[in-house]
Write an enzyme that holds these catalytic residues in place. Structure first.
Site, short mmCIF file in Angstrom:
data_model
loop_
_atom_site.label_atom_id
_atom_site.label_comp_id
_atom_site.label_asym_id
_atom_site.label_seq_id
_atom_site.Cartn_x
_atom_site.Cartn_y
_atom_site.Cartn_z
N ASN A 1 37.07 44.03 56.16
CA ASN A 1 37.44 45.20 55.35
C ASN A 1 36.20 46.06 55.07
OD1 ASN A 1 38.38 47.02 53.50
ND2 ASN A 1 38.77 45.51 51.85
N TYR B 1 47.74 35.36 52.14
CA TYR B 1 47.49 35.76 53.53
C TYR B 1 48.80 35.75 54.30
CZ TYR B 1 42.61 34.98 52.29
OH TYR B 1 41.40 35.06 51.68
N GLU C 1 40.67 42.18 36.55
CA GLU C 1 42.05 42.69 36.63
C GLU C 1 43.03 41.81 35.86
OE1 GLU C 1 43.32 43.59 40.60
OE2 GLU C 1 41.50 44.72 41.07
N CYS D 1 41.18 43.68 48.91
CA CYS D 1 41.34 42.43 49.64
C CYS D 1 41.09 41.23 48.71
CB CYS D 1 40.45 42.39 50.87
SG CYS D 1 38.70 42.54 50.50
N HIS D 2 40.47 41.52 47.54
CA HIS D 2 40.25 40.41 46.59
C HIS D 2 41.57 39.91 46.02
CE1 HIS D 2 39.99 44.23 44.31
NE2 HIS D 2 40.63 43.55 43.34
#
Lengths: 267, 184
Positions: free
Chosen positions: A227, A204, A262, A235-236
């Site tokens: 979002n 952040y 990912e 945003c993850h």
């Protein structure tokens, strides 16, 4: 004298102009019409002849002419330019549809400009999504045969690319996005977040410095919570500074699923 | 280019003034005078602005259904006139105003009145116009300040042409009587 110009409803005038009427009565009855410019020419000529010989009617006609000027002055005193007309803006339509995914059903919406909403249905239902879209000044409608080609194609492409992403064959989304109704600050946070690559993490605080507001970590977290396009705007991939996973609108379980898909590792 | 212009001009000459093609054109062409009409009717610019917004919105919604050959100016005046009348009705002002108007407007009686100047007459005439019954006031203003024909005023008031004319004449006569010696 015949009076085609005088109306039967205007009884006073009709009576005053009738046979045997006193010329002064007839003159008085004709004066309002004279002021308004709708006395017929024959009557107007007669009236002028009459006032030339009758002093009291002459004075009265003058009074009517003064009245004419006064009414004009009294009314035009209040003149002001017409204000610009405020028309109701026609809201752009956001067409929404459901699509299945390994993390549960998704609700998506697309406008003529692009994909504008993506929501985990298990977290927010259709009614809530409609409300969210209405807050962003969209007219939310279910997609169907009447959906125009552009939003329809966007929805199809989004569903295909999401399927590829969950199938490990896509690492970036290539879709037009519509951020209407998103505040400028949130928009800047989302833009910075969009540049965090697949499989990588950012904090952040890192996003806050990327947008030139190093002290705004908390505000960044709040903005990411709003979002409208999770997964597509990743945003993850934004986590807490100390190695914590941070928060996720839609549930931390989904954030964890996406990060493990990912291959991203928390410090 | 020239041919088109000439053709359009000929077309216009043949059919009278060209119709308004779009809502924007309606506002450009007739907005200022319709707004002025409402200022004249209310004699209160803020109230006129609200009614104008109201009327323009109604015109916007109905514009698509209007015949392109219609008299747009009269139509827009009619919408504004109706906005004014319905506003008076909504606020329960019609009855009171009509009552006031049917009571004779007292003429100044003393001799001093004769010495009052035009400034005094001007100060008095505004409120006297306000006290005319709304339809009568509207008819007079439409005729005197905006040059609307009696057939248009009749449609504005929802009455016969004869009654429209009588209303306008009656309004002028009332104002004349109300000012009495101030006009001497």
């Amino acid at each position: 004298m015949n009076h085609p110009g005088i109306d039967p409803v205007d009884r006073l005038a009709a009576r005053a102009s009738g046979p045997g009427a006193h010329p002064c009565d007839r003159a008085l009855a004709a004066m309002p019409a004279r002021v308004l410019g709708d006395l017929d020419p024959g009557d107007a000529a007669w009236l002028l002849d009459h006032v030339a010989t009758c002093r009291s009617c002459g004075r009265e006609l003058e009074a009517f002419m003064k009245l004419d000027t006064l009414v004009g002055l009294a009314l035009e005193l209040g003149e002001a330019p017409a204000p610009a007309v405020r028309l109701p803006r026609t809201r752009p339509v956001a067409w929404f549809a459901r699509c299945d995914s390994p993390i549960g059903p998704l609700l998506m919406a697309a406008s003529e400009n692009g994909l504008c909403e993506l929501t985990f249905e298990g977290f927010r239902g259709v009614d809530e999504v409609r409300d969210l879209l209405a807050e962003r000044d969209f007219d939310a409608r279910p997609a169907g045969p009447e959906t125009p080609a552009v939003p329809s194609a966007t929805l199809v492409r989004a569903a295909e690319q999401l399927a590829e992403y969950f199938d490990h064959t896509r690492t970036r989304f290539d879709l037009p996005l519509d951020f209407q109704g998103v505040t400028p600050f949130t928009r800047s946070v989302l833009d910075a977040t969009a540049s965090v690559p697949f499989g990588r993490l950012e904090t952040y605080r890192g996003i806050a410095s990327r947008i030139g507001k190093p002290g705004a970590s908390r505000a960044v977290g709040n903005a990411l919570g709003r979002n409208p396009l999770p997964v597509v705007v990743p945003c993850h991939r934004v986590v807490a500074t100390g190695g914590g996973i941070g928060g996720y609108t839609g549930g931390l379980a989904i954030k964890e699923r996406l990060l493990s898909l990912e291959g991203a590792r928390l410090a | 280019m020239t041919t088109t212009t000439t053709a359009r001009k000929a077309d216009r000459d043949a059919c009278g003034p060209p119709g308004v093609e779009s809502f924007e054109e309606l506002i450009d062409r007739h907005g200022p005078e319709v707004h002025r009409f409402l200022v004249n009717l209310t004699r209160n610019p803020a109230e006129a602005d609200d009614l104008y917004q109201d009327a323009a919105l109604k015109a916007f919604r109905a514009f698509g259904r209007l015949d392109r050959k219609a008299n747009h100016r009269a139509w827009f005046f009619r919408i504004a006139g109706n906005a004014f009348l319905s506003d008076r009705r909504k606020h329960g002002r019609v009855d009171r105003l009509d009552e006031l108007a049917t009571a004779a407007i007292p003429a100044p009686t003393d001799d001093a009145a004769a010495r009052l100047d035009a400034g005094e007459a001007l100060a008095r005439i505004g409120p006297m116009i306000d006290r005319l019954p709304p339809k009568q006031r509207m008819a007079m203003i439409a005729r005197k300040q905006h040059d609307l024909g009696y057939s248009e005023i009749a449609r504005l008031l929802g009455c016969s042409e004869a009654a429209a004319r009588a209303n306008v004449h009656e309004a002028v006569r009332k104002l004349r009587d109300g000012l009495g010696e101030l006009l001497a």
